[in-house]
Design a protein around this motif. Structure first.
Motif, PDB file in Angstrom:
ATOM      1  N   MET A 113       0.846  -1.207   0.000  1.00  0.00           N
ATOM      2  CA  MET A 113       0.000   0.000   0.000  1.00  0.00           C
ATOM      3  C   MET A 113       0.873   1.247   0.000  1.00  0.00           C
ATOM      4  O   MET A 113       1.889   1.289   0.691  1.00  0.00           O
ATOM      5  N   PRO A 114       0.523   2.269  -0.781  1.00  0.00           N
ATOM      6  CA  PRO A 114       1.286   3.514  -0.739  1.00  0.00           C
ATOM      7  C   PRO A 114       1.334   4.092   0.672  1.00  0.00           C
ATOM      8  O   PRO A 114       0.389   3.938   1.450  1.00  0.00           O
ATOM      9  N   GLN A 115       2.434   4.753   0.992  1.00  0.00           N
ATOM     10  CA  GLN A 115       2.634   5.280   2.336  1.00  0.00           C
ATOM     11  C   GLN A 115       3.189   6.695   2.312  1.00  0.00           C
ATOM     12  O   GLN A 115       3.840   7.117   1.354  1.00  0.00           O
ATOM     13  N   LEU A 116       2.954   7.398   3.417  1.00  0.00           N
ATOM     14  CA  LEU A 116       3.611   8.671   3.685  1.00  0.00           C
ATOM     15  C   LEU A 116       4.989   8.355   4.255  1.00  0.00           C
ATOM     16  O   LEU A 116       5.104   7.706   5.300  1.00  0.00           O
ATOM     17  N   THR A 117       6.051   8.812   3.575  1.00  0.00           N
ATOM     18  CA  THR A 117       7.407   8.455   3.987  1.00  0.00           C
ATOM     19  C   THR A 117       8.196   9.619   4.577  1.00  0.00           C
ATOM     20  O   THR A 117       9.244   9.399   5.184  1.00  0.00           O
ATOM     21  N   ALA A 118       7.738  10.848   4.399  1.00  0.00           N
ATOM     22  CA  ALA A 118       8.412  12.002   4.998  1.00  0.00           C
ATOM     23  C   ALA A 118       7.400  13.122   5.166  1.00  0.00           C
ATOM     24  O   ALA A 118       6.457  13.264   4.375  1.00  0.00           O
ATOM     25  N   LEU A 119       7.625  13.920   6.205  1.00  0.00           N
ATOM     26  CA  LEU A 119       6.728  15.014   6.571  1.00  0.00           C
ATOM     27  C   LEU A 119       7.622  16.192   6.952  1.00  0.00           C
ATOM     28  O   LEU A 119       8.398  16.103   7.904  1.00  0.00           O
ATOM     29  N   THR A 120       7.531  17.269   6.194  1.00  0.00           N
ATOM     30  CA  THR A 120       8.522  18.338   6.313  1.00  0.00           C
ATOM     31  C   THR A 120       7.858  19.705   6.271  1.00  0.00           C
ATOM     32  O   THR A 120       6.927  19.940   5.488  1.00  0.00           O
ATOM     33  N   ARG A 121       8.371  20.598   7.110  1.00  0.00           N
ATOM     34  CA  ARG A 121       7.947  21.995   7.036  1.00  0.00           C
ATOM     35  C   ARG A 121       9.194  22.877   6.990  1.00  0.00           C
ATOM     36  O   ARG A 121      10.292  22.457   7.373  1.00  0.00           O
ATOM     37  N   PHE A 122       9.005  24.110   6.548  1.00  0.00           N
ATOM     38  CA  PHE A 122      10.080  25.090   6.437  1.00  0.00           C
ATOM     39  C   PHE A 122       9.631  26.340   7.194  1.00  0.00           C
ATOM     40  O   PHE A 122       9.020  27.241   6.594  1.00  0.00           O
ATOM     41  N   PRO A 123       9.883  26.398   8.510  1.00  0.00           N
ATOM     42  CA  PRO A 123       9.314  27.483   9.319  1.00  0.00           C
ATOM     43  C   PRO A 123       9.670  28.877   8.829  1.00  0.00           C
ATOM     44  O   PRO A 123       8.832  29.786   8.880  1.00  0.00           O
ATOM     45  N   ARG A 132       4.915  13.575  12.921  1.00  0.00           N
ATOM     46  CA  ARG A 132       3.452  13.669  12.975  1.00  0.00           C
ATOM     47  C   ARG A 132       3.043  15.124  12.886  1.00  0.00           C
ATOM     48  O   ARG A 132       3.779  16.015  13.309  1.00  0.00           O
ATOM     49  N   ALA A 133       1.870  15.375  12.332  1.00  0.00           N
ATOM     50  CA  ALA A 133       1.348  16.740  12.284  1.00  0.00           C
ATOM     51  C   ALA A 133      -0.172  16.693  12.255  1.00  0.00           C
ATOM     52  O   ALA A 133      -0.772  15.751  11.728  1.00  0.00           O
ATOM     53  N   GLY A 155       8.875  20.000  -0.447  1.00  0.00           N
ATOM     54  CA  GLY A 155       7.479  19.629  -0.251  1.00  0.00           C
ATOM     55  C   GLY A 155       7.174  19.308   1.199  1.00  0.00           C
ATOM     56  O   GLY A 155       8.066  19.057   2.008  1.00  0.00           O
ATOM     57  N   ASN A 156       5.896  19.280   1.521  1.00  0.00           N
ATOM     58  CA  ASN A 156       5.447  18.933   2.874  1.00  0.00           C
ATOM     59  C   ASN A 156       5.253  17.428   3.046  1.00  0.00           C
ATOM     60  O   ASN A 156       5.659  16.855   4.051  1.00  0.00           O
ATOM     61  N   LEU A 157       4.618  16.795   2.081  1.00  0.00           N
ATOM     62  CA  LEU A 157       4.266  15.381   2.164  1.00  0.00           C
ATOM     63  C   LEU A 157       5.010  14.624   1.068  1.00  0.00           C
ATOM     64  O   LEU A 157       4.864  14.951  -0.120  1.00  0.00           O
ATOM     65  N   LEU A 158       5.791  13.636   1.450  1.00  0.00           N
ATOM     66  CA  LEU A 158       6.458  12.761   0.478  1.00  0.00           C
ATOM     67  C   LEU A 158       5.811  11.396   0.577  1.00  0.00           C
ATOM     68  O   LEU A 158       5.771  10.794   1.664  1.00  0.00           O
ATOM     69  N   ALA A 170      -4.876  13.907  11.931  1.00  0.00           N
ATOM     70  CA  ALA A 170      -3.428  13.773  12.054  1.00  0.00           C
ATOM     71  C   ALA A 170      -2.873  12.949  10.901  1.00  0.00           C
ATOM     72  O   ALA A 170      -3.528  12.025  10.404  1.00  0.00           O
ATOM     73  N   VAL A 171      -1.667  13.310  10.487  1.00  0.00           N
ATOM     74  CA  VAL A 171      -0.903  12.485   9.556  1.00  0.00           C
ATOM     75  C   VAL A 171       0.395  12.110  10.243  1.00  0.00           C
ATOM     76  O   VAL A 171       1.005  12.908  10.948  1.00  0.00           O
ATOM     77  N   THR A 172       0.815  10.856  10.037  1.00  0.00           N
ATOM     78  CA  THR A 172       1.990  10.310  10.714  1.00  0.00           C
ATOM     79  C   THR A 172       2.824   9.531   9.720  1.00  0.00           C
ATOM     80  O   THR A 172       2.265   8.859   8.831  1.00  0.00           O
ATOM     81  N   ILE A 173       4.146   9.624   9.841  1.00  0.00           N
ATOM     82  CA  ILE A 173       5.016   8.840   8.974  1.00  0.00           C
ATOM     83  C   ILE A 173       4.596   7.368   9.029  1.00  0.00           C
ATOM     84  O   ILE A 173       4.392   6.802  10.097  1.00  0.00           O
ATOM     85  N   GLY A 174       4.479   6.758   7.882  1.00  0.00           N
ATOM     86  CA  GLY A 174       4.030   5.363   7.779  1.00  0.00           C
ATOM     87  C   GLY A 174       2.555   5.206   7.514  1.00  0.00           C
ATOM     88  O   GLY A 174       2.104   4.087   7.218  1.00  0.00           O
ATOM     89  N   ASP A 175       1.790   6.305   7.596  1.00  0.00           N
ATOM     90  CA  ASP A 175       0.373   6.220   7.274  1.00  0.00           C
ATOM     91  C   ASP A 175       0.162   5.752   5.841  1.00  0.00           C
ATOM     92  O   ASP A 175       0.913   6.130   4.925  1.00  0.00           O
ATOM     93  N   GLY A 176      -0.881   4.953   5.656  1.00  0.00           N
ATOM     94  CA  GLY A 176      -1.246   4.540   4.302  1.00  0.00           C
ATOM     95  C   GLY A 176      -1.882   5.681   3.533  1.00  0.00           C
ATOM     96  O   GLY A 176      -2.445   6.624   4.114  1.00  0.00           O
TER      97      GLY A 176
END
Length: 256
Positions: A1-11, A22-23, A165-168, A241-247
């Motif tokens: 299953m596709p997954q969220l592998t990175a979560l990034t922000r640029f303050p 997580r965010a 990007g924010n969501l990879l 919420a979104v968390t690394i590893g989420d489908g």
């Protein structure tokens, strides 16, 4: 299953990333604290008394000031502290909400950037509004498979962080994300809707490890695909919420 592998922000716009596990997302908002601050490059159109979207050319930005890539950064969003670490090992920490603390950082930036500084520097911040390149409160999504396909075409290793990007996500076909415009996907607890493709600028040509321009990615995209787009902007449709590893649940056939 596709997954969220990175979560990034640029303050701070134009500066380095914060990598998250997580965010919490809300409709009508960007990723929390993404591009929450920017540094105005001399007198410009930013007016804190009448907050509105301001074009990125008025701020320090990686596309215009490539030397910013030399700095390692850390942002304490709870305590409103921003730390830059310089190539010579010096660290400078400022309180984002205290203009009296900003002088040492601005002095070093003026030395680093020279004639690229057009006038007095100052932090810009609009509570509840992100200082992004577009006037809409969207999050950006990058498909890791698309980046790998671009690597294969160009023969260059390409770190997805170049696209800021924010969501990879990973586990879908290359460039499948372009088919999601006007359609919904779900990541973790959150439903998002594809809004537009992201046209890329010269900032993507800067190697995040060396701070040097080593490949013209907009030109490479145009040469290999006939466009300069990579990633899509998405609006947040439901809170959660979104968390690394989420489908990642993809849109079904015909979904509008």
């Amino acid at each position: 299953m596709p997954q969220l592998t990175a979560l990034t922000r640029f303050p701070v716009k134009g500066f380095g990333p914060d990598r998250l596990d997580r965010a919490d997302l809300k409709p009508g908002h960007t990723l929390p604290f993404d591009r929450a601050w920017a540094i105005e490059n001399g007198p410009g159109d930013f007016d804190p008394a009448h907050p509105a979207h301001v074009k990125k050319k008025h701020f320090l930005m990686l596309a215009g000031q490539t030397d910013l890539a030399q700095l390692q950064t850390r942002c304490d969003t709870a305590g409103r502290g921003f730390t830059t670490r310089w190539p010579d090992g010096e660290s400078i920490t400022v309180a984002l909400d205290d203009a009296a603390s900003h002088g040492p950082l601005f002095a070093r930036l003026e030395t680093l950037l020279g004639e690229q500084v057009r006038g007095a520097l100052r932090f810009a911040h609009i509570p509840g509004q992100a200082l992004t390149d577009i006037p809409y409160p969207h999050v950006s999504l990058i498909n890791a498979a698309s980046v790998r396909d671009l690597e294969t075409r160009t023969g260059h290793a390409i770190d997805p962080i170049r696209f800021r990007g924010n969501l990879l996500i990973d586990g879908v076909e290359p460039w499948a994300e372009f088919d999601w415009l006007g359609r919904d996907i779900r990541i973790g607890d959150v439903k998002l809707r594809g809004q537009s493709r992201i046209r890329r600028c010269v900032a993507t040509s800067i190697n995040p490890d060396t701070a040097r321009r080593d490949i013209d990615l907009p030109a490479a995209l145009m040469a290999h695909y006939g466009h300069a787009d990579c990633g899509i902007y998405m609006s947040v449709e439901t809170s959660g919420a979104v968390t690394i590893g989420d489908g990642v649940e993809l849109p079904g056939p015909g979904q509008a």
